[in-house]
Design an enzyme around this catalytic site. Structure first.
Site, mmCIF file in Angstrom:
data_model
loop_
_atom_site.group_PDB
_atom_site.id
_atom_site.type_symbol
_atom_site.label_atom_id
_atom_site.label_comp_id
_atom_site.label_asym_id
_atom_site.label_seq_id
_atom_site.Cartn_x
_atom_site.Cartn_y
_atom_site.Cartn_z
ATOM 1 N N SER A 1 0.728 -0.940 0.365
ATOM 2 C CA SER A 1 0.015 -0.447 -0.173
ATOM 3 C C SER A 1 0.776 1.408 0.374
ATOM 4 O O SER A 1 2.539 1.081 0.191
ATOM 5 C CB SER A 1 -1.188 -0.418 1.847
ATOM 6 O OG SER A 1 -1.738 0.972 1.550
ATOM 7 N N SER A 2 0.625 2.513 -0.715
ATOM 8 C CA SER A 2 1.513 3.136 -0.665
ATOM 9 C C SER A 2 1.970 4.219 0.789
ATOM 10 O O SER A 2 2.355 4.537 1.402
ATOM 11 C CB SER A 2 0.260 4.544 -1.060
ATOM 12 O OG SER A 2 -1.196 5.349 -1.154
ATOM 13 N N CYS A 3 0.855 3.441 1.854
ATOM 14 C CA CYS A 3 0.764 3.767 3.244
ATOM 15 C C CYS A 3 2.577 3.339 4.136
ATOM 16 O O CYS A 3 2.271 3.650 4.670
ATOM 17 C CB CYS A 3 -0.948 4.038 3.930
ATOM 18 S SG CYS A 3 -1.017 2.466 4.345
ATOM 19 N N TYR B 1 1.004 -1.461 11.768
ATOM 20 C CA TYR B 1 0.445 -1.852 9.506
ATOM 21 C C TYR B 1 1.374 -2.525 8.441
ATOM 22 O O TYR B 1 1.120 -3.099 7.461
ATOM 23 C CB TYR B 1 -0.459 -0.894 9.075
ATOM 24 C CG TYR B 1 -1.439 -1.835 8.209
ATOM 25 C CD1 TYR B 1 -2.503 -2.235 7.737
ATOM 26 C CD2 TYR B 1 -0.724 -0.932 6.748
ATOM 27 C CE1 TYR B 1 -2.565 -2.606 6.720
ATOM 28 C CE2 TYR B 1 -1.400 -0.988 5.275
ATOM 29 C CZ TYR B 1 -2.209 -2.440 5.401
ATOM 30 O OH TYR B 1 -3.182 -2.427 4.574
ATOM 31 N N LYS C 1 3.218 -4.769 6.639
ATOM 32 C CA LYS C 1 2.894 -5.094 4.974
ATOM 33 C C LYS C 1 4.413 -4.588 4.166
ATOM 34 O O LYS C 1 4.573 -5.938 3.165
ATOM 35 C CB LYS C 1 2.734 -4.139 4.731
ATOM 36 C CG LYS C 1 0.565 -3.622 4.526
ATOM 37 C CD LYS C 1 0.320 -4.842 3.500
ATOM 38 C CE LYS C 1 -1.107 -5.171 3.565
ATOM 39 N NZ LYS C 1 -1.195 -6.113 3.151
ATOM 40 N N HIS D 1 -12.868 4.761 4.821
ATOM 41 C CA HIS D 1 -11.417 5.177 4.345
ATOM 42 C C HIS D 1 -12.204 7.404 3.332
ATOM 43 O O HIS D 1 -13.218 6.754 3.556
ATOM 44 C CB HIS D 1 -11.013 5.544 2.692
ATOM 45 C CG HIS D 1 -9.924 3.386 3.318
ATOM 46 N ND1 HIS D 1 -10.368 2.168 3.106
ATOM 47 C CD2 HIS D 1 -8.998 4.298 4.215
ATOM 48 C CE1 HIS D 1 -9.182 1.555 3.250
ATOM 49 N NE2 HIS D 1 -8.770 2.709 3.954
HETATM 50 N N1 LIG Z 1 -8.833 -0.007 0.028
HETATM 51 C C1 LIG Z 1 -7.195 0.310 -0.592
HETATM 52 O O1 LIG Z 1 -7.812 1.621 -0.630
HETATM 53 C C2 LIG Z 1 -6.188 -0.172 -0.538
HETATM 54 C C3 LIG Z 1 -5.224 0.529 -0.991
HETATM 55 C C4 LIG Z 1 -3.848 0.403 -0.742
HETATM 56 C C5 LIG Z 1 -3.708 -0.814 -0.765
HETATM 57 N N2 LIG Z 1 -5.578 -1.790 -0.546
HETATM 58 C C6 LIG Z 1 -4.942 -2.996 -0.135
HETATM 59 O O2 LIG Z 1 -5.512 -4.337 -0.594
HETATM 60 C C7 LIG Z 1 -5.725 -5.463 0.333
HETATM 61 C C8 LIG Z 1 -7.017 -5.378 0.364
HETATM 62 O O3 LIG Z 1 -7.676 -4.149 0.650
HETATM 63 P P1 LIG Z 1 -9.130 -4.007 0.546
HETATM 64 O O4 LIG Z 1 -9.596 -3.222 0.610
HETATM 65 O O5 LIG Z 1 -10.088 -5.052 0.002
HETATM 66 O O6 LIG Z 1 -10.177 -4.560 1.936
HETATM 67 P P2 LIG Z 1 -11.224 -5.242 2.688
HETATM 68 O O7 LIG Z 1 -12.642 -4.957 1.756
HETATM 69 O O8 LIG Z 1 -11.182 -5.287 4.833
HETATM 70 O O9 LIG Z 1 -11.066 -7.023 2.515
HETATM 71 C C9 LIG Z 1 -9.936 -7.793 3.453
HETATM 72 C C10 LIG Z 1 -10.365 -9.230 3.052
HETATM 73 O O10 LIG Z 1 -8.997 -10.147 3.887
HETATM 74 C C11 LIG Z 1 -9.416 -11.285 4.085
HETATM 75 N N3 LIG Z 1 -9.004 -11.845 5.977
HETATM 76 C C12 LIG Z 1 -8.968 -10.942 6.542
HETATM 77 N N4 LIG Z 1 -8.407 -11.362 7.308
HETATM 78 C C13 LIG Z 1 -7.983 -12.834 6.898
HETATM 79 C C14 LIG Z 1 -7.629 -13.811 7.913
HETATM 80 N N5 LIG Z 1 -7.130 -14.084 9.129
HETATM 81 N N6 LIG Z 1 -8.083 -15.064 6.724
HETATM 82 C C15 LIG Z 1 -8.192 -14.731 5.672
HETATM 83 N N7 LIG Z 1 -8.771 -14.097 5.254
HETATM 84 C C16 LIG Z 1 -8.463 -12.685 5.514
HETATM 85 C C17 LIG Z 1 -11.194 -10.706 4.508
HETATM 86 O O11 LIG Z 1 -12.080 -12.072 4.658
HETATM 87 P P3 LIG Z 1 -12.859 -12.176 4.572
HETATM 88 O O12 LIG Z 1 -14.731 -11.414 5.005
HETATM 89 O O13 LIG Z 1 -13.502 -13.226 4.405
HETATM 90 O O14 LIG Z 1 -12.370 -12.027 7.083
HETATM 91 C C18 LIG Z 1 -11.423 -9.642 2.760
HETATM 92 O O15 LIG Z 1 -11.556 -10.619 1.938
HETATM 93 C C19 LIG Z 1 -4.917 -5.469 1.472
HETATM 94 O O16 LIG Z 1 -3.463 -5.862 1.384
HETATM 95 C C20 LIG Z 1 -4.865 -4.068 1.160
HETATM 96 O O17 LIG Z 1 -3.147 -3.332 2.357
HETATM 97 C C21 LIG Z 1 -5.832 -1.498 -0.164
#
Ligand SMILES: NC(=O)c1ccc[n+]([C@@H]2O[C@H](COP(=O)([O-])OP(=O)(O)OC[C@H]3O[C@@H](n4cnc5c(N)ncnc54)[C@H](OP(=O)(O)O)[C@@H]3O)[C@@H](O)[C@H]2O)c1
Length: 313
Positions: free
Chosen positions: A108-110, A137, A141, A180
């Site tokens: 992530s950019s953060c 976090y 990462k 966010h």
């Molecule tokens: N959102 C942003 O703006 C953003 C920006 C940059 C990078 N990212 C990166 O993208 C990735 C996904 O982000 P997101 O926004 O999609 O997050 P999210 O909507 O919160 O989804 C998180 C996912 O992780 C799964 N998970 C969490 N704990 C788990 C565990 N112990 N075992 C198995 N699965 C688990 C959850 O599954 P369940 O629902 O089944 O619990 C869910 O499918 C992250 O790595 C994040 O750092 C996101």
């Protein structure tokens, strides 16, 4: 990658994971493996080993993580560090043990230093202090990003890592504590519209510049990387377009149809004045984002009202 390959998309219920599933399905991949965290807890080493032994995925997309805003991080530093480190470690290690052909890990950019030069080039990683509020976090990462590199160097694994900017779009989380910036604005303005409020007040001065990418554009970049990026260094994924928070607020207001006034409370914190990724490396591969912010916001608001009909009526 062939359409018959087995692809494990970790985190498929999340905003990013669900976009990856959509994009891979649209691209003709039919053998996609998914598990919820209840079915497979990625922090559980034995369960992850068993899963890889049984399913034998050819490719892995790692979009599972414990994600949250400043408050969520502050309240659970140990959880953010432990869970994200374990998920990354187990998934990357078992991918190596079971001969996964290629893995994409999402950073992530953060995770770049708090005072990184802007636009943030890939080489800025680990060049300075992290933002204290999300240090746990970020460290977890960074461990995942560097693990990909270490497994490449020691074992020759084709494991790559990408650093997305702020994402928004289908399947985002709407929670006053955890959201966010874009979902938080949508939530606030939608509520104000419903209640007939005349004014919405947002935090800060509205002047900070930020970068946003529609989540399906992120997924298309990931597809390209899985096809044609095989380098050791992580790669930034961003729209390359900066917008001031106050201009973003006007666009969200338009998408939501809130007719009142949007004001800013300068007594509340702004965060860093500018945060934008240098995406030259990705663009050199021929990728361009397809979704304009105005269109993406309109789609996001429709998704919000569709998913939360009880809020809508
Ligand atoms: N959102 C942003 O703006 C953003 C920006 C940059 C990078 N990212 C990166 O993208 C990735 C996904 O982000 P997101 O926004 O999609 O997050 P999210 O909507 O919160 O989804 C998180 C996912 O992780 C799964 N998970 C969490 N704990 C788990 C565990 N112990 N075992 C198995 N699965 C688990 C959850 O599954 P369940 O629902 O089944 O619990 C869910 O499918 C992250 O790595 C994040 O750092 C996101």
């Amino acid at each position: 990658m062939k359409p018959t390959d087995r692809i494990y998309i970790a985190g498929h219920t999340g905003m990013v994971g669900s976009a990856l599933v959509r994009t891979w399905q649209q691209a003709g991949y039919n053998d996609i493996i998914t598990r919820t965290s209840t079915e497979l807890d990625l922090t559980n080493q034995q369960a992850v080993a068993q899963f890889f032994e049984q399913e034998k995925p050819d490719y892995v997309l790692m979009a599972a993580a414990k994600v949250g805003g400043i408050e969520a991080n502050r309240m659970a530093l140990a959880d953010f560090f432990y869970q994200n480190t374990m998920m990354a470690t187990n998934t990357i290690h078992q991918s190596w043990k079971h001969g996964v052909k290629k893995l994409l890990f999402l950073g992530s950019s953060c995770v770049y230093p708090k005072f990184a030069s802007q636009p943030i080039h890939e080489s800025e990683l680990l060049q300075g202090m992290l933002e204290p509020t999300n240090e746990a976090y970020a460290l977890a990462k960074i461990a995942g990003v560097k693990m990909c590199s270490y497994y490449r160097k020691q074992f020759g694994c084709n494991f790559i890592a990408a650093m997305p900017c702020n994402l928004y779009g289908y399947g985002d989380r709407y929670d006053a504590q955890l959201s966010h910036v874009i979902p938080a604005m949508i939530l606030k303005m939608h509520k104000a519209k419903q209640e007939g409020a005349k004014e919405v007040t947002l935090w800060g001065t509205g002047t900070p510049l930020r970068e946003f990418l529609f989540v399906d554009d992120l997924a298309s970049a990931c597809l390209l990387l899985m096809h044609s990026y095989n380098d050791d260094e992580w790669i930034n994924i961003g729209s390359g377009t900066e917008i001031a928070i106050k201009d973003l607020a006007l666009m969200v207001q338009h998408a939501v149809g809130f007719t009142g006034t949007v004001t800013f409370d300068p007594n509340m914190p702004d965060g860093t004045p500018r945060k934008v990724l240098d995406t030259k490396k990705l663009r050199a591969l021929g990728w361009e984002p397809q979704v304009l912010l105005s269109d993406g916001l309109a789609k996001t608001y429709i998704d919000f009202t569709t998913r939360f009909t009880s809020i809508n009526h």
